[in-house]
Write a protein that holds these residues in place. Structure first.
Motif, PDB file in Angstrom:
ATOM      1  N   PHE A  57       5.869  11.451  -5.648  1.00  0.00           N
ATOM      2  CA  PHE A  57       5.854  10.770  -7.326  1.00  0.00           C
ATOM      3  C   PHE A  57       6.123   8.994  -6.824  1.00  0.00           C
ATOM      4  O   PHE A  57       5.058   8.523  -7.649  1.00  0.00           O
ATOM      5  CB  PHE A  57       6.959  10.935  -7.857  1.00  0.00           C
ATOM      6  N   PHE A  58       6.959   8.921  -5.594  1.00  0.00           N
ATOM      7  CA  PHE A  58       6.950   7.307  -6.194  1.00  0.00           C
ATOM      8  C   PHE A  58       5.968   6.476  -5.114  1.00  0.00           C
ATOM      9  O   PHE A  58       5.474   5.155  -5.524  1.00  0.00           O
ATOM     10  CB  PHE A  58       8.202   6.669  -5.552  1.00  0.00           C
ATOM     11  N   VAL A  59       4.840   6.847  -4.306  1.00  0.00           N
ATOM     12  CA  VAL A  59       4.425   6.504  -3.595  1.00  0.00           C
ATOM     13  C   VAL A  59       3.024   5.397  -4.340  1.00  0.00           C
ATOM     14  O   VAL A  59       2.757   4.507  -3.306  1.00  0.00           O
ATOM     15  CB  VAL A  59       3.418   7.791  -2.894  1.00  0.00           C
ATOM     16  N   PRO A  60       2.027   5.926  -5.247  1.00  0.00           N
ATOM     17  CA  PRO A  60       1.986   4.927  -6.185  1.00  0.00           C
ATOM     18  C   PRO A  60       2.365   3.455  -6.681  1.00  0.00           C
ATOM     19  O   PRO A  60       1.364   2.634  -5.887  1.00  0.00           O
ATOM     20  CB  PRO A  60       0.540   5.662  -7.257  1.00  0.00           C
ATOM     21  N   PHE A  61       3.410   3.821  -6.876  1.00  0.00           N
ATOM     22  CA  PHE A  61       3.836   2.507  -6.498  1.00  0.00           C
ATOM     23  C   PHE A  61       4.161   1.653  -5.882  1.00  0.00           C
ATOM     24  O   PHE A  61       4.685   0.573  -6.129  1.00  0.00           O
ATOM     25  CB  PHE A  61       5.572   3.299  -7.962  1.00  0.00           C
ATOM     26  N   LEU A  62       4.699   2.518  -4.477  1.00  0.00           N
ATOM     27  CA  LEU A  62       5.786   1.240  -3.785  1.00  0.00           C
ATOM     28  C   LEU A  62       4.009   1.608  -2.674  1.00  0.00           C
ATOM     29  O   LEU A  62       4.078  -0.305  -2.267  1.00  0.00           O
ATOM     30  CB  LEU A  62       6.444   3.012  -2.258  1.00  0.00           C
ATOM     31  N   LYS A  63       2.886   1.795  -3.091  1.00  0.00           N
ATOM     32  CA  LYS A  63       1.969   0.927  -2.163  1.00  0.00           C
ATOM     33  C   LYS A  63       1.179  -0.193  -3.237  1.00  0.00           C
ATOM     34  O   LYS A  63       1.146  -1.515  -2.159  1.00  0.00           O
ATOM     35  CB  LYS A  63       0.461   1.989  -2.444  1.00  0.00           C
ATOM     36  N   THR A  64       1.728  -0.189  -4.716  1.00  0.00           N
ATOM     37  CA  THR A  64       1.267  -1.726  -4.969  1.00  0.00           C
ATOM     38  C   THR A  64       2.267  -2.502  -4.927  1.00  0.00           C
ATOM     39  O   THR A  64       2.003  -3.838  -4.540  1.00  0.00           O
ATOM     40  CB  THR A  64       0.955  -0.980  -6.914  1.00  0.00           C
ATOM     41  N   ALA A  65       3.471  -2.023  -4.751  1.00  0.00           N
ATOM     42  CA  ALA A  65       4.928  -3.203  -5.309  1.00  0.00           C
ATOM     43  C   ALA A  65       5.291  -3.709  -3.497  1.00  0.00           C
ATOM     44  O   ALA A  65       4.952  -5.226  -3.292  1.00  0.00           O
ATOM     45  CB  ALA A  65       6.015  -1.888  -5.732  1.00  0.00           C
TER      46      ALA A  65
END
Length: 287
Positions: A57-65
């Motif tokens: 679930f958190f992968v997309p947010f970590l990629k952009t952050a």
């Protein structure tokens, strides 16, 4: 390692810290200077940089952050969360259970705030949130509960707590020197109270109740930090917008662990083996 899975926007995605507050210009200028002194872009450009995720679930947010490709997000779970399964003795918990036998221990951990960011000090024990000390202590007494209040260390200097005025046995304020290991400590309490803190995503693996207290939600997302996803639609758990609602939740027993679906969504890789999986990934990457 970072310090938690993000509900709040972080690093490259955090574009509105300070919002429209009177201090926002100062906040942005300060952030600009800090980036010059400690340039994230240079750090984030390191070829060997990886970070960890507690779930897909958190992968997309970590990629952009972090501005990282998918393969640099390690699906291992956060190593610190292994301590939630450790069950080593914590002297403070032993002391509380000895002094107030058969009581439910509730850990209250609000998220990071500072007066510099918001222009105001967040004090959860303010009358504007419906707090009354006598009613608060009476509720804890009635429900045979002890509330352990752990402010974020960055905010501790701003906060004047009420525990010194109370009977002390039902409301206890702690700091980092009062326990041996925070997540070992958290893993052994009976319930978590928080607002927007990432500890929510970690604690749910204990399968113990979580109560959310978004007392200042509108103010927080406007002036402090935006969120990656809808708080009220995605954060499962009993929610109280003031202390009166919290009292009702306790009195009526309307607190509960999150569902297995929510646990798997946010804590897919948290099972006490995060260190083992991460070490395996590190040794692979080092070859």
């Amino acid at each position: 390692m970072w310090h938690g899975m993000p509900l709040k926007k972080i690093l490259n995605d955090d574009t509105n810290s300070g919002g429209e507050s009177a201090n926002s210009d100062f906040r942005r200028k300060t952030a600009h200077i800090l980036r010059k002194l400690f340039p994230w872009k240079i750090f984030l450009a390191q070829k060997k940089l990886f970070t960890v995720a507690n779930s897909e679930f958190f992968v997309p947010f970590l990629k952009t952050a972090f501005n990282l490709p998918d393969e640099k997000i390690l699906r291992t779970g956060s190593p610190r969360c292994d301590a939630l399964f450790a069950h080593r003795k914590e002297p403070l918990l032993e002391k509380i259970r000895g002094q107030v036998p058969e009581s439910k221990i509730i850990l209250y951990m609000p998220t990071f705030r500072t007066a510099e960011w918001t222009g105001d000090v967040f004090n959860p024990f303010d009358e504007k949130y419906g707090f009354d000390l006598d009613e608060f202590l009476a509720t804890l007494e009635r429900q045979k509960s002890v509330l352990v209040y752990k402010p974020h260390f960055s905010d501790l200097r701003f906060i004047k707590t009420v525990s010194q005025k109370s009977s002390a046995s039902r409301l206890i304020t702690v700091n980092d020197s009062d326990y041996d290991e925070l997540y070992n400590f958290a893993g052994q309490v009976d319930m978590l109270m928080t607002d927007y803190s990432s500890i929510y995503f970690d604690f749910i693996v204990t399968k113990k109740p979580v109560v959310l207290l978004p007392f200042d939600y509108d103010f927080y997302i406007k002036y402090a930090r935006g969120h990656y996803f809808n708080y009220f639609e995605n954060m499962e758990g009993a929610k109280a917008k003031n202390w009166q609602e919290f009292y009702r939740i306790l009195d009526e027993g309307k607190y509960y662990p999150v569902s297995e679906k929510t646990r798997k969504t946010f804590a897919e890789y948290l099972d006490g083996k995060g260190c083992e999986r991460l070490w395996s990934k590190i040794t692979e990457a080092a070859k």
